[in-house]
Design an enzyme around this catalytic site. Sequence first.
Site, PDB file in Angstrom:
ATOM      1  N   ASP A  72       0.830  -1.197   0.000  1.00 59.90           N
ATOM      2  CA  ASP A  72       0.000   0.000   0.000  1.00 59.90           C
ATOM      3  C   ASP A  72       0.871   1.256   0.000  1.00 59.90           C
ATOM      4  O   ASP A  72       2.068   1.216   0.331  1.00 59.90           O
ATOM      5  CB  ASP A  72      -0.881  -0.044   1.263  1.00 59.90           C
ATOM      6  CG  ASP A  72      -2.227   0.641   1.079  1.00 59.90           C
ATOM      7  OD1 ASP A  72      -2.365   1.437   0.142  1.00 59.90           O
ATOM      8  OD2 ASP A  72      -3.134   0.368   1.894  1.00 59.90           O
ATOM      9  N   ASP A  83     -10.636   1.722  -3.402  1.00 56.10           N
ATOM     10  CA  ASP A  83     -11.130   1.326  -2.080  1.00 56.10           C
ATOM     11  C   ASP A  83     -12.639   1.221  -2.071  1.00 56.10           C
ATOM     12  O   ASP A  83     -13.233   0.854  -1.053  1.00 56.10           O
ATOM     13  CB  ASP A  83     -10.707   2.357  -1.028  1.00 56.10           C
ATOM     14  CG  ASP A  83      -9.307   2.072  -0.511  1.00 56.10           C
ATOM     15  OD1 ASP A  83      -8.745   1.030  -0.871  1.00 56.10           O
ATOM     16  OD2 ASP A  83      -8.785   2.903   0.258  1.00 56.10           O
TER      17      ASP A  83
HETATM   18  C1  DGJ Z   1      -5.872   1.684   1.985  1.00 55.35           C
HETATM   19  C2  DGJ Z   1      -6.179   0.496   1.129  1.00 55.35           C
HETATM   20  O1  DGJ Z   1      -6.564   0.889  -0.136  1.00 55.35           O
HETATM   21  C3  DGJ Z   1      -7.212  -0.358   1.841  1.00 55.35           C
HETATM   22  O2  DGJ Z   1      -7.632  -1.418   1.024  1.00 55.35           O
HETATM   23  C4  DGJ Z   1      -6.618  -0.852   3.130  1.00 55.35           C
HETATM   24  O3  DGJ Z   1      -5.560  -1.716   2.843  1.00 55.35           O
HETATM   25  C5  DGJ Z   1      -6.148   0.320   3.964  1.00 55.35           C
HETATM   26  N1  DGJ Z   1      -5.328   1.222   3.231  1.00 55.35           N
HETATM   27  C6  DGJ Z   1      -5.402  -0.166   5.167  1.00 55.35           C
HETATM   28  O4  DGJ Z   1      -4.847   0.857   5.878  1.00 55.35           O
END
Ligand code: DGJ
Length: 721
Positions: free
Chosen positions: A455, A519
Site C-alpha cells: 500500500d 477502495d
Molecule cells: C488503503 C487500502 O486501499 C485499503 O484497502 C486498506 O488496505 C487500507 N489502506 C489499510 O490501511
Amino acid sequence: MHPVHLRSAGTSLLLAFDSGEAEIVHWGADLGEHLPDLATLRGPVPHSALDIPVTAGLLPQASSGWAGRPGLRGHRNADGGPGQDFSPALRVVSAQVQDGGRSVLIIHRDSEAGLDVSSELTLHPGGLLELAHTLTNSGAAAYQLEELATVLPVPRDATELLDLTGRWCRENHPQRHAVQQGTWVRTGRHGRTGHDSSLLVAAGTAGFSNRRGQVWATHFGWSGNHEQYLDSLTDGRRMLGAAELLGSGEVVLHPGGSYRTPSLFAAYSGHGLDGITETFYDWFRARPQHVDTTSGRVRPVVLNTWEAVYFDHSLEPLLELAESAAGLGVERFVLDDGWFRGRRDDHAGLGDWFVDEGLWPEGLTPLIDAVTGHGMEFGLWVEPEMVNLDSDVAREHPEWIVGPSALSYKDGGRLPHTWRHQHVLDLANPEAWEYIYGRLDALLRENNIAYLKWDQNRDLTEHGRGGRPSVHEQTLAAYRLFDALKAAHPDVEIESCSSGGARVDLGILQRTDRVWASDCNDALERQTIQRWTQAILPPELVGAHIGPTTSHTTARTHDISFRAITALFGHFGMEWDIRAATDQERATLRRVIALYKRHRALIHSGKRVNADTAEPTLSVHGVVAHDAGEALFAAVSLASAPAEVPGLASLPGLDPTRSYRVRAELPTPLDGDYAHTFTQIQPPAWLEDGAVASGAFLQHVGLPLPVLNPEHALLLHVQAL
Ligand code: DGJ
C-alpha cells in the site's frame, strides 16, 4: 538515411530523416509495403512564417522552427552564466533497425551544446508502440534538465479527446471534449501516479466509441510526478505527449551523466476503443512475468480482511474468518493493516515492520498455519514507503523522514503536513532503503507468505532530500525495492495498492502482479472504475472484491448477484465479514465462487468487448475467447432507464458465421435476490432455457433483455455449438 517503416498487427510507424531529424511521417493504419518517395511530399511554407518547412521531430525543437511545447528543455550555468545551451539543435547521427525489425534506435547529437539523445522506439508484436529517450550530458559543465518529453503526432481528423480522472473511491472516470487550438495539459503533482491520473489519453475521429472510429491513445508508464498533454498548433499539427514533471534543480546531469524518460506506450485502433484495449492486453499477456491464467498459477479467489475486521486484529475471529472463507472455496487469505508493532489504528506503527508481540505472542504462525492448513495461501499487507512519527524507526532516525528542508525535523527542519497521520521515508537514503528491504525480506523469509498487498497511502508533498526536490529519486528507489524483493522472492506476488487506485501505471506494473483499482467496493461505482481501468489493464491484473451488503464507502445497498457479477470481471475476491452472511447468501457465494473457478481461464485470457449501447443507463460488456468458442457477458442496469423495456442488447465480438447458445448464468431462481433483479410481468421468451443464434445475429440484432431493476445485472454465458 533511409526511412524506417515498422509494421505490426495492423499498425504502421513510418519515420523519415531527410530533415536531419527523426520525423514521424505516420503512426496509424498499416501502409502496406510500397511507400512513395517521402522527399517529394514535403509540405508548403506559408506567409508570415519561418522560411523553411517546419519539422516536428521526435524531439520537437525551436531549432527546426517548432513553436509548440519543446521536447527538451534545460540549460547550463557555464562561462556565460546560467541559461547556456537553452536551445538544442539535436540532429540524427544514426538510426539502426533492431530486434528483427521490431525496433529502431536513433542517436541524436548536438556537439555544440554537448547533448546526446538516444531514442528507442519499439512496435511490439500486438501493435503496441513504446518510446523512451535517454539524454546524456557530453558537455564540460553540469546540465540542468527541466523536461525531456515523449511525443507522438496524431492527425487532424483526431478531433475529440477522451481521458480519465478521479478521486479516492472514484478512480478512472472518463471525460471528453473537442480538440481545439492550444495546449491541453493534465498535471499530476502527487508524487505518486494519483487517483486523478489518466491511465489513457485517447484522441479519435468524431464520435469514436467503444467499437467505432479511429483512435490514437497513449499511456505514460511512470509512478511519480508527470504531465500528459495534447499540443494543437496553428499549423494544424497535433502532438500527444507526456513527460516526467521535474522540480526545480531536481535533475542535474554532471558531465557524462544520463537521464532516461519513462516509457510512453501508445496504441492505434481503426475500430474504436476496444481495439486499443486489445493491443494493450496483448502486450501485457506476452510479458514473461505475466501471471499464467490458463494453466499453472491461476488467479486464486481472495478473502481480504480489511472491510471485515479493520484494525481489530485478534486470533480467534480471524481463525473463524479463515475457516468460513475456506468453506466457501476461498484460495488466498489476506491479512490487511493492523498486524505490526503499535498499529492499533492509523496514528502509529508505520515503519516498525515487526509482528506485534502483544497481539501475536506466537507471531503470525498460528494464523498462517490455520490458513495454509485449510489449503489457502496467506497474504500480508505492508506500506513500506511510509512512517508514523509515533514509531520506533521515526524516533531513532528522524533524518529518514522526508521534508522540504535540508535539516531533519528534529533539528528544526520543516515537515510537510501529515496525511492519514503519516510521513514518507526517504528511500533514496541507502540506510533507510536497506532497513526497509531487510525488514520485508526477513518477514518473507520467516513466514509462509505468498502475497504482499503493498500500500501507499499519501501523496508525496514537498518531497525533498538535502533541501532539493526528490520525487524522481524516490520513485526510482521504490522501484528498486520492489525489484530487489521480487528477485529474492520470485514466487511472492505483489499487489500495487495506493489508497485504492492511486498507483496504477505500467511503471509499477512491471514489478507487481495486480492492482487494487479502488477502495470502493460498491458494485455500481465499480462498474465504471473497472470498465475504464480495464481499458488498458487486463482483468487478471485488477483486484475486484464482493464488498459488504451495504457499502462501507457509499452506504448503498446492493443484492449479492449484482456485487458478484461485478467482481467476476476482475481478479475475484471478497472483502466482507462473511461470518455474518446469511445461509442464502452463503449458498449464492458458493455458486459464484464455483462459477468464477469454471470461467476464470476465459475471463483472464479473452478479449474484452464493450457494446455501443444507445441507452447510457445500460452497459453490456463481456469477455470473448480468442478462438471465439465461448464468451461471458454482463448486461448491467446502471440506473433507471427512460424506456419501458431495455430493448435488444448487442453481444459483439463473436464469430459471425458460428452458431451460439446463450444462457443466463446469474442470478438463478435459486438465488435469494432473483425476484429483486427484474420488474416485469413476463420475462423474454429465451430467459429460461436460453437462445440459439449466430454471432452475426447476436452482434447486429442482439437479444431482448429482461427488464432489469436499476443497479442489477444479468450474467450470460455464450457457447459455440
Ligand atoms: C488503503 C487500502 O486501499 C485499503 O484497502 C486498506 O488496505 C487500507 N489502506 C489499510 O490501511
